[in-house]
Design a protein around this motif. Structure first.
Motif, PDB file in Angstrom:
ATOM      1  N   VAL A 170       0.866  -1.302   0.059  1.00  0.00           N
ATOM      2  CA  VAL A 170      -0.167  -0.422  -0.036  1.00  0.00           C
ATOM      3  C   VAL A 170       1.076   1.251  -0.067  1.00  0.00           C
ATOM      4  O   VAL A 170       0.709   2.202  -0.840  1.00  0.00           O
ATOM      5  CB  VAL A 170      -0.822  -0.019   1.358  1.00  0.00           C
ATOM      6  CG1 VAL A 170      -1.667   1.344   1.147  1.00  0.00           C
ATOM      7  CG2 VAL A 170      -1.823  -1.311   0.937  1.00  0.00           C
ATOM      8  N   CYS A 171       1.798   1.309   0.887  1.00  0.00           N
ATOM      9  CA  CYS A 171       2.824   2.363   1.094  1.00  0.00           C
ATOM     10  C   CYS A 171       4.285   2.044   1.375  1.00  0.00           C
ATOM     11  O   CYS A 171       4.368   1.020   2.121  1.00  0.00           O
ATOM     12  CB  CYS A 171       2.250   3.667   1.637  1.00  0.00           C
ATOM     13  SG  CYS A 171       2.274   3.295   3.448  1.00  0.00           S
ATOM     14  N   THR A 172       5.028   2.732   0.893  1.00  0.00           N
ATOM     15  CA  THR A 172       6.458   2.466   1.505  1.00  0.00           C
ATOM     16  C   THR A 172       7.044   3.617   2.368  1.00  0.00           C
ATOM     17  O   THR A 172       6.534   4.693   1.993  1.00  0.00           O
ATOM     18  CB  THR A 172       7.283   2.178   0.341  1.00  0.00           C
ATOM     19  OG1 THR A 172       7.628   3.321  -0.489  1.00  0.00           O
ATOM     20  CG2 THR A 172       7.020   1.030  -0.300  1.00  0.00           C
ATOM     21  N   ILE A 173       8.064   3.576   3.179  1.00  0.00           N
ATOM     22  CA  ILE A 173       8.694   4.212   3.882  1.00  0.00           C
ATOM     23  C   ILE A 173      10.128   4.193   3.865  1.00  0.00           C
ATOM     24  O   ILE A 173      10.657   3.131   4.042  1.00  0.00           O
ATOM     25  CB  ILE A 173       8.121   4.664   5.413  1.00  0.00           C
ATOM     26  CG1 ILE A 173       8.859   5.852   5.993  1.00  0.00           C
ATOM     27  CG2 ILE A 173       8.443   3.154   6.252  1.00  0.00           C
ATOM     28  CD1 ILE A 173       8.052   5.964   7.341  1.00  0.00           C
ATOM     29  N   HIS A 174      10.812   5.529   3.505  1.00  0.00           N
ATOM     30  CA  HIS A 174      12.251   5.410   3.329  1.00  0.00           C
ATOM     31  C   HIS A 174      12.812   6.903   4.211  1.00  0.00           C
ATOM     32  O   HIS A 174      12.210   7.690   4.098  1.00  0.00           O
ATOM     33  CB  HIS A 174      12.722   5.329   1.887  1.00  0.00           C
ATOM     34  CG  HIS A 174      12.539   4.229   1.208  1.00  0.00           C
ATOM     35  ND1 HIS A 174      11.099   4.065   0.705  1.00  0.00           N
ATOM     36  CD2 HIS A 174      13.245   3.374   0.910  1.00  0.00           C
ATOM     37  CE1 HIS A 174      11.167   2.993   0.251  1.00  0.00           C
ATOM     38  NE2 HIS A 174      12.494   2.384   0.234  1.00  0.00           N
ATOM     39  N   GLU A 175      13.785   6.197   4.696  1.00  0.00           N
ATOM     40  CA  GLU A 175      14.415   7.414   5.600  1.00  0.00           C
ATOM     41  C   GLU A 175      15.372   8.318   4.859  1.00  0.00           C
ATOM     42  O   GLU A 175      16.137   7.989   4.145  1.00  0.00           O
ATOM     43  CB  GLU A 175      15.278   6.804   6.821  1.00  0.00           C
ATOM     44  CG  GLU A 175      15.848   7.955   7.822  1.00  0.00           C
ATOM     45  CD  GLU A 175      15.956   7.457   9.161  1.00  0.00           C
ATOM     46  OE1 GLU A 175      16.448   8.104  10.331  1.00  0.00           O
ATOM     47  OE2 GLU A 175      16.174   6.172   9.303  1.00  0.00           O
ATOM     48  N   THR A 176      15.274   9.650   5.151  1.00  0.00           N
ATOM     49  CA  THR A 176      16.219  10.630   4.477  1.00  0.00           C
ATOM     50  C   THR A 176      17.163  11.455   5.375  1.00  0.00           C
ATOM     51  O   THR A 176      17.583  12.227   4.987  1.00  0.00           O
ATOM     52  CB  THR A 176      15.008  11.707   3.746  1.00  0.00           C
ATOM     53  OG1 THR A 176      14.401  12.645   4.787  1.00  0.00           O
ATOM     54  CG2 THR A 176      14.476  11.047   2.424  1.00  0.00           C
ATOM     55  N   THR A 177      16.940  11.112   6.978  1.00  0.00           N
ATOM     56  CA  THR A 177      17.824  11.834   7.958  1.00  0.00           C
ATOM     57  C   THR A 177      19.320  11.333   7.461  1.00  0.00           C
ATOM     58  O   THR A 177      19.496  10.434   7.127  1.00  0.00           O
ATOM     59  CB  THR A 177      17.657  11.044   9.103  1.00  0.00           C
ATOM     60  OG1 THR A 177      16.235  11.060   9.444  1.00  0.00           O
ATOM     61  CG2 THR A 177      18.493  11.809  10.066  1.00  0.00           C
ATOM     62  N   SER A 178      20.112  12.592   7.188  1.00  0.00           N
ATOM     63  CA  SER A 178      21.427  12.514   7.080  1.00  0.00           C
ATOM     64  C   SER A 178      22.246  11.563   8.060  1.00  0.00           C
ATOM     65  O   SER A 178      21.988  11.756   9.219  1.00  0.00           O
ATOM     66  CB  SER A 178      22.154  13.829   6.998  1.00  0.00           C
ATOM     67  OG  SER A 178      23.445  13.905   6.972  1.00  0.00           O
TER      68      SER A 178
END
Length: 340
Positions: free
Chosen positions: A51-59
């Motif tokens: 349904v949805c994905t989540i990916h981290e963008t924190t440095s």
């Protein structure tokens, strides 16, 4: 304590602060912040990646302890699920969550590739998600995450982020990679002279593969020249002997069809603005062999292309996603899967 919220500058479209619900359309992104104290070890997941994905963008250089972690949520198909922050990968206690509703806008299916999600051995692996499909996703390996200079004038580069369109399915050939000068599956036969091999060119004429006029030998010499080296025909033929023959006398062919093209059995170019790019979706000879032998298939990073396992390629073809005109979006390597 931890909470998912919208921080300053993040788009509030579709966000209901009271019910803690985010509504997005298929194929669209929304940014979200996980705020709290020292959340370094929190494990963030989607309860349904179809349904949805989540990916981290924190440095990764952010100072510890972490008070905010940044994420991008991508709608994949019509439906609902939760984004959850767990205490750790092993301890599944939910410390924060919000609901995601993905709406279907009747769009054509497209492929979205997150190339830097995880590391498997020495390979940086990613996932291709089908947006607007049935929640399918496929393992893949893009270019090396850090560029470096290779042999033959080549460089190994990350697969560039962007929105591409798949070109037609075809058997790729190029002289920049000598073994790829002959199409995958081209018929082979022994030449008239001892130790010579010919391949069927264009389906109606035979041409030399090795020897002084051989097409592979020609490009092997050019490959070496780009590194400031020289190679003799004999040196090239000796290196090719194991690919062509099963015996020292070079009288028995190992195979009657070429299976060493670096682009595998089939390939699709990632065209950009209607033009051919150096980047393809394809398999590799080693992975093709591993599949035929029933061995474990291990992907490796490319020089910028997208590598698939042969069975993954076949499944994507059967599912109708590897064909001309399909949108193929490549995300940044910094968009990674949740860290533990």
């Amino acid at each position: 304590m931890a909470v998912f919220e919208k921080s300053k500058g993040q788009d509030l479209t579709g966000w209901d602060k009271i019910t803690h619900t985010q509504t997005i359309k298929e194929g669209k992104d929304t940014r979200m912040t996980l705020a709290g104290y020292d959340m370094t070890g929190f494990y963030v997941i989607s309860t349904d990646t179809s349904v949805c994905t989540i990916h981290e963008t924190t440095s990764p250089t952010v100072k510890q302890p972490v008070a905010e972690r940044q994420f991008v949520v991508t709608g994949v198909r019509d439906g609902s699920c939760e984004i959850q922050a767990l205490y750790s990968e092993k301890n599944r206690t939910v410390l924060a969550s919000f609901k995601v509703i993905v709406t279907n806008v009747k769009m054509a299916a497209k492929l979205v590739f997150f190339p830097g999600e995880r590391t498997v051995g020495e390979c940086t692996m990613g996932t291709i998600f089908v947006v607007g499909g049935n929640g399918e996703h496929y393992d893949a390996a893009g270019g090396a995450p850090a560029a470096y200079k290779g042999e033959g004038g080549h460089t190994s580069d990350p697969t560039p982020p962007g929105v591409y369109v798949l070109g037609p399915q075809h058997k790729a050939t190029t002289g920049t990679w000598p073994n790829s000068a002959i199409p995958w599956g081209a018929q082979l036969r022994l030449g008239k002279e001892p130790g010579r091999v010919e391949y069927l060119q264009g389906g109606n004429s035979w041409a030399a593969a090795n020897g002084p006029t051989g097409i592979i030998v020609k490009y092997m010499k050019q490959f070496a020249a780009r590194d400031g080296k020289t190679r003799t025909t004999e040196e090239c033929d000796n290196e090719l002997a194991g690919l062509f023959f099963t015996d020292r006398e070079r009288k028995v062919l190992r195979t009657t069809s070429w299976d060493q093209n670096d682009f595998g059995q089939w390939s699709w170019n990632l065209t950009l603005n209607g033009k051919i790019t150096p980047f393809y979706i394809h398999t590799t000879p080693l992975n093709e062999l591993q599949t035929v032998k029933g061995w474990t298939v291990k992907l490796d990073n490319s020089h910028g292309c997208v590598h698939l396992a042969p069975k993954t390629r076949d499944k994507m073809m059967a599912d109708g996603y590897l064909k001309k005109g399909v949108i193929f979006e490549v995300r940044k390597y910094s968009d990674v899967a949740p860290r533990n």
